[in-house]
Motif scaffolding. Structure first.
Motif, PDB file in Angstrom:
ATOM      1  N   ASP A  61       0.822  -1.210   0.000  1.00  0.00           N
ATOM      2  CA  ASP A  61       0.000   0.000   0.000  1.00  0.00           C
ATOM      3  C   ASP A  61       0.857   1.261   0.000  1.00  0.00           C
ATOM      4  OD1 ASP A  61      -2.270  -1.523  -0.011  1.00  0.00           O
ATOM      5  OD2 ASP A  61      -2.756  -1.229   2.110  1.00  0.00           O
ATOM      6  N   LEU A  62       2.073   1.156   0.511  1.00  0.00           N
ATOM      7  CA  LEU A  62       2.978   2.303   0.535  1.00  0.00           C
ATOM      8  C   LEU A  62       3.762   2.458  -0.764  1.00  0.00           C
ATOM      9  CD1 LEU A  62       4.226   1.897   4.202  1.00  0.00           C
ATOM     10  CD2 LEU A  62       2.954   3.855   3.294  1.00  0.00           C
ATOM     11  N   GLY A  63       3.464   1.615  -1.754  1.00  0.00           N
ATOM     12  CA  GLY A  63       4.028   1.803  -3.082  1.00  0.00           C
ATOM     13  C   GLY A  63       5.191   0.903  -3.435  1.00  0.00           C
ATOM     14  N   HIS A  64       5.501  -0.081  -2.592  1.00  0.00           N
ATOM     15  CA  HIS A  64       6.603  -0.990  -2.882  1.00  0.00           C
ATOM     16  C   HIS A  64       6.082  -2.281  -3.516  1.00  0.00           C
ATOM     17  CE1 HIS A  64       9.313   1.527  -0.461  1.00  0.00           C
ATOM     18  NE2 HIS A  64       8.299   1.636   0.393  1.00  0.00           N
ATOM     19  N   THR A  65       6.931  -2.937  -4.271  1.00  0.00           N
ATOM     20  CA  THR A  65       6.607  -4.245  -4.823  1.00  0.00           C
ATOM     21  C   THR A  65       7.187  -5.297  -3.891  1.00  0.00           C
ATOM     22  OG1 THR A  65       6.677  -3.404  -7.085  1.00  0.00           O
ATOM     23  CG2 THR A  65       6.869  -5.782  -6.792  1.00  0.00           C
ATOM     24  N   ALA A  66       6.333  -6.169  -3.368  1.00  0.00           N
ATOM     25  CA  ALA A  66       6.800  -7.136  -2.374  1.00  0.00           C
ATOM     26  C   ALA A  66       5.920  -8.367  -2.385  1.00  0.00           C
ATOM     27  CB  ALA A  66       6.797  -6.499  -0.982  1.00  0.00           C
ATOM     28  N   GLU A  67       6.452  -9.438  -1.798  1.00  0.00           N
ATOM     29  CA  GLU A  67       5.706 -10.682  -1.644  1.00  0.00           C
ATOM     30  C   GLU A  67       6.288 -11.463  -0.477  1.00  0.00           C
ATOM     31  OE1 GLU A  67       8.027 -13.324  -5.006  1.00  0.00           O
ATOM     32  OE2 GLU A  67       6.624 -11.758  -5.696  1.00  0.00           O
ATOM     33  N   LEU A  68       5.529 -12.384   0.057  1.00  0.00           N
ATOM     34  CA  LEU A  68       5.997 -13.236   1.139  1.00  0.00           C
ATOM     35  C   LEU A  68       6.497 -14.554   0.573  1.00  0.00           C
ATOM     36  CD1 LEU A  68       3.225 -12.724   3.852  1.00  0.00           C
ATOM     37  CD2 LEU A  68       5.583 -11.885   3.945  1.00  0.00           C
ATOM     38  N   ASN A  69       7.722 -14.927   0.965  1.00  0.00           N
ATOM     39  CA  ASN A  69       8.302 -16.190   0.536  1.00  0.00           C
ATOM     40  C   ASN A  69       9.082 -16.803   1.690  1.00  0.00           C
ATOM     41  OD1 ASN A  69       7.573 -16.315  -2.318  1.00  0.00           O
ATOM     42  ND2 ASN A  69       8.919 -14.546  -2.569  1.00  0.00           N
ATOM     43  N   ASP A  70       8.752 -18.030   2.041  1.00  0.00           N
ATOM     44  CA  ASP A  70       9.490 -18.757   3.076  1.00  0.00           C
ATOM     45  C   ASP A  70       9.601 -17.956   4.367  1.00  0.00           C
ATOM     46  OD1 ASP A  70       9.960 -20.856   1.262  1.00  0.00           O
ATOM     47  OD2 ASP A  70      11.697 -19.805   0.442  1.00  0.00           O
ATOM     48  N   GLY A  71       8.548 -17.255   4.729  1.00  0.00           N
ATOM     49  CA  GLY A  71       8.533 -16.499   5.966  1.00  0.00           C
ATOM     50  C   GLY A  71       9.262 -15.175   5.916  1.00  0.00           C
ATOM     51  N   ALA A  72       9.743 -14.771   4.737  1.00  0.00           N
ATOM     52  CA  ALA A  72      10.455 -13.493   4.588  1.00  0.00           C
ATOM     53  C   ALA A  72       9.645 -12.570   3.683  1.00  0.00           C
ATOM     54  CB  ALA A  72      11.846 -13.708   4.002  1.00  0.00           C
ATOM     55  N   LEU A  73       9.838 -11.276   3.871  1.00  0.00           N
ATOM     56  CA  LEU A  73       9.255 -10.293   2.982  1.00  0.00           C
ATOM     57  C   LEU A  73      10.268  -9.964   1.908  1.00  0.00           C
ATOM     58  CD1 LEU A  73       6.769  -8.283   2.611  1.00  0.00           C
ATOM     59  CD2 LEU A  73       8.306  -6.572   3.595  1.00  0.00           C
ATOM     60  N   ASP A  74       9.987 -10.351   0.680  1.00  0.00           N
ATOM     61  CA  ASP A  74      10.881 -10.087  -0.439  1.00  0.00           C
ATOM     62  C   ASP A  74      10.423  -8.812  -1.159  1.00  0.00           C
ATOM     63  OD1 ASP A  74      12.288 -12.333   0.160  1.00  0.00           O
ATOM     64  OD2 ASP A  74      11.463 -13.559  -1.466  1.00  0.00           O
ATOM     65  N   VAL A  75      11.276  -7.815  -1.141  1.00  0.00           N
ATOM     66  CA  VAL A  75      10.999  -6.563  -1.828  1.00  0.00           C
ATOM     67  C   VAL A  75      11.723  -6.621  -3.175  1.00  0.00           C
ATOM     68  CG1 VAL A  75      11.161  -4.056  -1.715  1.00  0.00           C
ATOM     69  CG2 VAL A  75      10.873  -5.376   0.382  1.00  0.00           C
ATOM     70  N   VAL A  76      11.003  -6.309  -4.237  1.00  0.00           N
ATOM     71  CA  VAL A  76      11.540  -6.485  -5.586  1.00  0.00           C
ATOM     72  C   VAL A  76      11.726  -5.116  -6.248  1.00  0.00           C
ATOM     73  CG1 VAL A  76      11.195  -7.582  -7.831  1.00  0.00           C
ATOM     74  CG2 VAL A  76      10.372  -8.715  -5.749  1.00  0.00           C
ATOM     75  N   LEU A  77      12.947  -4.872  -6.719  1.00  0.00           N
ATOM     76  CA  LEU A  77      13.266  -3.651  -7.447  1.00  0.00           C
ATOM     77  C   LEU A  77      13.317  -3.987  -8.932  1.00  0.00           C
ATOM     78  CD1 LEU A  77      16.208  -2.377  -5.220  1.00  0.00           C
ATOM     79  CD2 LEU A  77      13.758  -1.939  -4.949  1.00  0.00           C
ATOM     80  N   HIS A  78      12.787  -3.101  -9.758  1.00  0.00           N
ATOM     81  CA  HIS A  78      12.798  -3.305 -11.205  1.00  0.00           C
ATOM     82  C   HIS A  78      13.633  -2.218 -11.876  1.00  0.00           C
ATOM     83  CE1 HIS A  78       9.043  -5.360  -9.915  1.00  0.00           C
ATOM     84  NE2 HIS A  78       9.413  -6.247 -10.823  1.00  0.00           N
ATOM     85  N   ASP A  79      14.350  -2.589 -12.915  1.00  0.00           N
ATOM     86  CA  ASP A  79      15.099  -1.600 -13.702  1.00  0.00           C
ATOM     87  C   ASP A  79      14.146  -0.702 -14.469  1.00  0.00           C
ATOM     88  OD1 ASP A  79      17.483  -2.531 -12.782  1.00  0.00           O
ATOM     89  OD2 ASP A  79      17.835  -3.847 -14.501  1.00  0.00           O
TER      90      ASP A  79
END
Length: 247
Positions: A229-247
């Motif tokens: 909601d704050l504008g980041h791209t993220a997902e939950l994987n294996d109990g971690a929050l993975d934040v994804v940066l795109h070129d």
């Protein structure tokens, strides 16, 4: 919500208040180990090979050793103003509510173990990965003390520490480590890679955004929703929050 942060090699150059008083620091159960590390660091900084033991670059060793030798007498300053560098630039503490940030952030340190933003310490140089004579590996020295002294109470733990600092204390559940990846399209397929410099900046920005928004997620799923909601791209994987940066 509790946000766990690593320290930064970059720090303020000097304090501006009274010298160190261990009795005023948060997590007083860590003070016996703090005393041991301070004593060992003082002895080490008197050795001819001190810079090598501490892993100090040639261009920084004189200033760093001088700071370490003066730790008990040097003026101290709040942790909120001590650490600089990429993560803390993006955290932008001066723009946040001081009390809310102090209540939620814990900074881990090779010298002090763990600190709140309101704790006052002098500038220093000591990484958690150092093996400090005669105590040995700092991570191994801190681990039992951390286990006994750190009690955070209820709330989701958002763990933004780097490897050496994460190794000294396993956050109790519920806890979510924040990882940062860069995604590129290679051969028509998305490929992700771990990033370093931008990971620090991204973790700092996410911590800032969560605190600025007054977010208080109680579960990993609520944290994911808040971050997205704050504008980041993220997902939950294996109990971690993975934040994804795109070129």
């Amino acid at each position: 919500m509790h946000i766990l942060l690593p320290p930064s090699e970059k720090k303020a150059t000097a304090g501006d208040g009274p010298p160190l008083d261990l009795g005023t620091l948060s997590f007083p159960g860590l003070n016996p180990v703090r005393e041991r590390v301070l004593a060992a660091l003082g002895e080490t900084c008197g050795r001819d090979d001190a810079a090598d033991v501490l892993g100090l670059p040639a261009g920084q060793k004189d200033e760093a050793l001088a700071r370490n030798r003066a730790l008990r007498e040097a003026p101290a300053l709040p942790v909120a103003r001590l650490y600089t560098g990429v993560l803390y630039d993006n955290l932008d503490l001066p723009s946040l509510d001081e009390r809310a940030a102090a209540d939620r952030i814990i900074v881990f340190s090779g010298l002090w173990g763990a600190l709140r933003l309101t704790d006052r310490v002098p500038p220093y140089r000591l990484a958690m990965a150092v093996s400090l004579p005669p105590e040995g590996r700092l991570a191994a020295l801190w681990r039992p003390a951390m286990r006994d002294a750190l009690t955070l109470g209820d709330g989701l733990v958002v763990d933004m520490r780097s490897g050496p600092y994460a190794s000294v204390w396993k956050a109790p559940r519920p806890a979510v480590a924040v990882r940062v990846f860069r995604e590129r399209i290679i051969g028509g397929a998305p490929r992700r890679s771990v990033v370093s410099h931008m990971a620090k900046a991204t973790r700092g920005k996410i911590a800032h955004d969560l605190l600025a928004a007054g977010a208080d997620p109680r579960t990993p799923e609520e944290l994911l929703k808040a971050v997205v909601d704050l504008g980041h791209t993220a997902e939950l994987n294996d109990g971690a929050l993975d934040v994804v940066l795109h070129d």
